[in-house]
Write an enzyme that holds these catalytic residues in place. Structure first.
Site, PDB file in Angstrom:
ATOM      1  N   HIS A   1      -8.417   9.914  -1.277  1.00 40.24           N
ATOM      2  CA  HIS A   1      -7.006   9.469  -0.571  1.00 40.24           C
ATOM      3  C   HIS A   1      -5.987  10.051  -1.398  1.00 40.24           C
ATOM      4  O   HIS A   1      -5.754   9.819  -2.424  1.00 40.24           O
ATOM      5  CB  HIS A   1      -7.035   8.209  -0.098  1.00 40.24           C
ATOM      6  CG  HIS A   1      -6.980   7.244  -1.275  1.00 40.24           C
ATOM      7  ND1 HIS A   1      -5.779   6.823  -1.795  1.00 40.24           N
ATOM      8  CD2 HIS A   1      -7.869   6.325  -1.796  1.00 40.24           C
ATOM      9  CE1 HIS A   1      -5.737   6.003  -2.481  1.00 40.24           C
ATOM     10  NE2 HIS A   1      -7.080   5.641  -2.589  1.00 40.24           N
TER      11      HIS A   1
ATOM     12  N   ASP B   1     -13.608   7.151  -4.887  1.00 47.21           N
ATOM     13  CA  ASP B   1     -12.280   6.516  -5.140  1.00 47.21           C
ATOM     14  C   ASP B   1     -12.536   5.216  -5.795  1.00 47.21           C
ATOM     15  O   ASP B   1     -11.929   4.404  -5.661  1.00 47.21           O
ATOM     16  CB  ASP B   1     -11.845   6.007  -3.586  1.00 47.21           C
ATOM     17  CG  ASP B   1     -10.697   5.186  -3.370  1.00 47.21           C
ATOM     18  OD1 ASP B   1      -9.671   5.404  -4.560  1.00 47.21           O
ATOM     19  OD2 ASP B   1     -10.287   4.651  -2.705  1.00 47.21           O
TER      20      ASP B   1
ATOM     21  N   GLU C   1      -4.331   5.142   2.770  1.00 47.60           N
ATOM     22  CA  GLU C   1      -5.633   4.148   2.580  1.00 47.60           C
ATOM     23  C   GLU C   1      -5.196   3.134   2.095  1.00 47.60           C
ATOM     24  O   GLU C   1      -5.678   2.011   2.401  1.00 47.60           O
ATOM     25  CB  GLU C   1      -6.533   5.060   1.397  1.00 47.60           C
ATOM     26  CG  GLU C   1      -7.781   4.497   0.995  1.00 47.60           C
ATOM     27  CD  GLU C   1      -7.628   3.222  -0.040  1.00 47.60           C
ATOM     28  OE1 GLU C   1      -8.726   2.577  -0.062  1.00 47.60           O
ATOM     29  OE2 GLU C   1      -6.712   3.241  -0.531  1.00 47.60           O
TER      30      GLU C   1
HETATM   31 ZN    ZN Z   1      -8.008   4.267  -4.203  1.00 46.30          ZN
END
Ligand code: ZN
Length: 477
Positions: A291, A363, A337
């Site tokens: 993201h 992530d 996000e």
């Molecule tokens: Zn993150």
């Protein structure tokens, strides 16, 4: 074959009859097929070795670090709803076009817009002390002039319930222990709602981190829409612990909290998409993602600038080799996000039934890579073990597996629940939450050689899954 085995098999098939029939219809789950797919995976070694060499010793060495540093030094943090995030998206699109990535565009999504504004907190009693704090995303402001109130310090929601009659009119300080992000993070998510439910006038949560040098760690929180909203922020582990000790000694604590945070109407942002179009099966897509938005502190280098730019780097490396895979590899840098998966949820709604053969996200940090966590059926696991073998030269062969029902793959989880195999990058990320959502999330957290290794893992994974003749075995839900 004995009767117990037959009865057990029948019962299992009856209980999941739909799945069994569909899998039989798909005709991809025989041992012969798996052996053939695994042999095909091994045949990718020539190209995957070149990808690894390109990242670790070749012209792509240091490239991800330099691209990321250029990006985050130029734009800094990139919170949802900000003009800065949109400017950074324009820049990334331009750079990816210059790098000859294909089908580069911004996929429009409606996102939250919250600004923290001016904010401060002071402990007024038993002594005067400035508290280092950060408002939590979506928090409302204090009334003009701030809130000056006595403090109730608790460690758990259960303790708050027990002491509910003490909570009325007070600022509730949650000094929850660090257990894990999932467990301790509940105090950040729900602290304000729980405090308001018992009559608290504001809530301050101990930062959700296992380590602190007086650093506040912000993040999202959710109000209960049927209960009065109260302002909420995080304070440091040190200050939360100190006030806990004071309260245990029976000392009266007062805090003066001032916040001018504001929720604005939703605004438009973009998921940033780029591709290498497949040579043989262009409609079948391997998704790699991270993201692009971050919190409004630090540089968002670790969370998740590096994860987002990994997608660009992988496509860039494959183009540098001139080795177009059979299927399309699509990189998506999700937007918004941090406020609750806005970019990916919207995209999923619109692209639920596209032909994704594999989905992935990075992530959880881009430290030295271990390998992957993987969600898929047993046949897919067998194939992925062979894929991980291609990474033995850089010692990143770990494959932690789970079913598509239980896999936690962040933003790509909805596709995995539909049966699409999915993966997350797994690294030695023990220090991830030291920096998470704080001013400490800068380029200093990252190491150029580790980023090269991460791009090698991500590129080998994406290229192999995209270039084998059969798609990875999958469930149909
Ligand atoms: Zn993150």
């Amino acid at each position: 074959m004995n009767i117990v085995w037959i009865i057990t098999t029948l019962l299992v098939c009856l209980s999941v009859s739909v799945k069994c029939f569909v899998l039989q219809d798909s005709g991809i789950s025989t041992n012969l097929d798996i052996a053939r797919i695994k042999a095909d995976v091994r045949r990718q070694k020539n190209v995957t070795d070149q990808l690894i060499q390109l990242a670790v010793n070749g012209s792509a060495k240091g490239q991800l670090y330099n691209r990321l540093a250029d990006f985050v030094d130029r734009y800094g943090s990139r919170i949802s709803g900000s003009q800065n995030l949109e400017n950074s998206i324009e820049y990334i699109k331009l750079k990816m076009k210059e790098d000859k990535l294909e089908n580069v565009y911004g996929d429009i999504v409606e996102v939250p817009h919250w600004e923290r504004g001016e904010e401060s907190a002071y402990m007024m009693k038993p002594r005067y002390k400035k508290l280092t704090m950060l408002g939590l995303g979506t928090s409302i402001a204090t009334p003009p002039g701030g809130i000056h109130a006595e403090v109730l310090v608790v460690k758990t929601f259960e303790e708050l319930e027990r002491r509910a009659s003490d909570a009325v009119g007070k600022i509730i300080v949650f000094n929850q222990d660090w257990v894990s992000y999932g467990v301790s993070g509940r105090y950040r998510f729900y602290g304000a709602a729980r405090a308001a439910a018992v009559g608290g006038v504001a809530s301050l949560i101990r930062s959700v981190t296992p380590f602190s040098i007086n650093s506040p760690h912000t993040g999202s929180q959710v109000y209960n829409e049927s209960i009065k909203k109260i302002p909420t922020a995080c304070i440091t582990v040190e200050d939360a612990e100190m006030m806990w000790r004071m309260s245990q000694r029976g000392e009266r604590i007062e805090i003066f909290l001032n916040m001018s945070a504001k929720n604005f109407p939703k605004t438009l942002s973009r998921n940033v998409i780029s591709e290498i179009v497949g040579s043989t099966y262009p409609d079948e897509v391997v998704l790699i993602s991270g993201h692009i938005d971050s919190w409004d502190v630090g540089q968002g280098a670790m969370d998740d600038g590096a994860g987002a730019l990994l997608g660009w780097q992988v496509l860039s490396m494959i183009l540098q080799l001139g080795s177009r895979p059979k299927r399309t590899i699509r990189s998506i840098m999700w937007t918004a996000e941090e406020f609750g998966f806005y970019g990916s949820r919207d995209y999923f709604k619109r692209h639920k039934n596209d032909s994704f053969v594999f989905v992935s996200e990075s992530d959880m940090g881009t430290f030295k890579p271990k390998g992957l966590t993987f969600g898929g059926n047993q046949d897919a696991v067998e194939v992925m073990k062979e894929v991980m073998g291609l990474l033995s030269i850089i010692n990143a062969t770990s494959l932690v597996t789970s079913s598509t029902d239980t896999f936690d793959g962040g933003e790509v989880t909805p596709w995995v629940r539909l049966g699409v195999p999915g993966a997350m990058l797994e690294t030695y990320n023990e220090k991830y939450f030291y920096f998470h959502h704080s001013e400490g999330d800068t380029m200093e957290v990252l190491d150029s050689d580790d980023l090269d290794l991460c791009s090698a893992v991500w590129a080998v994974m994406a290229y192999t899954v995209a270039n084998i003749e059969d798609s990875l075995p999958r469930d149909f839900v």
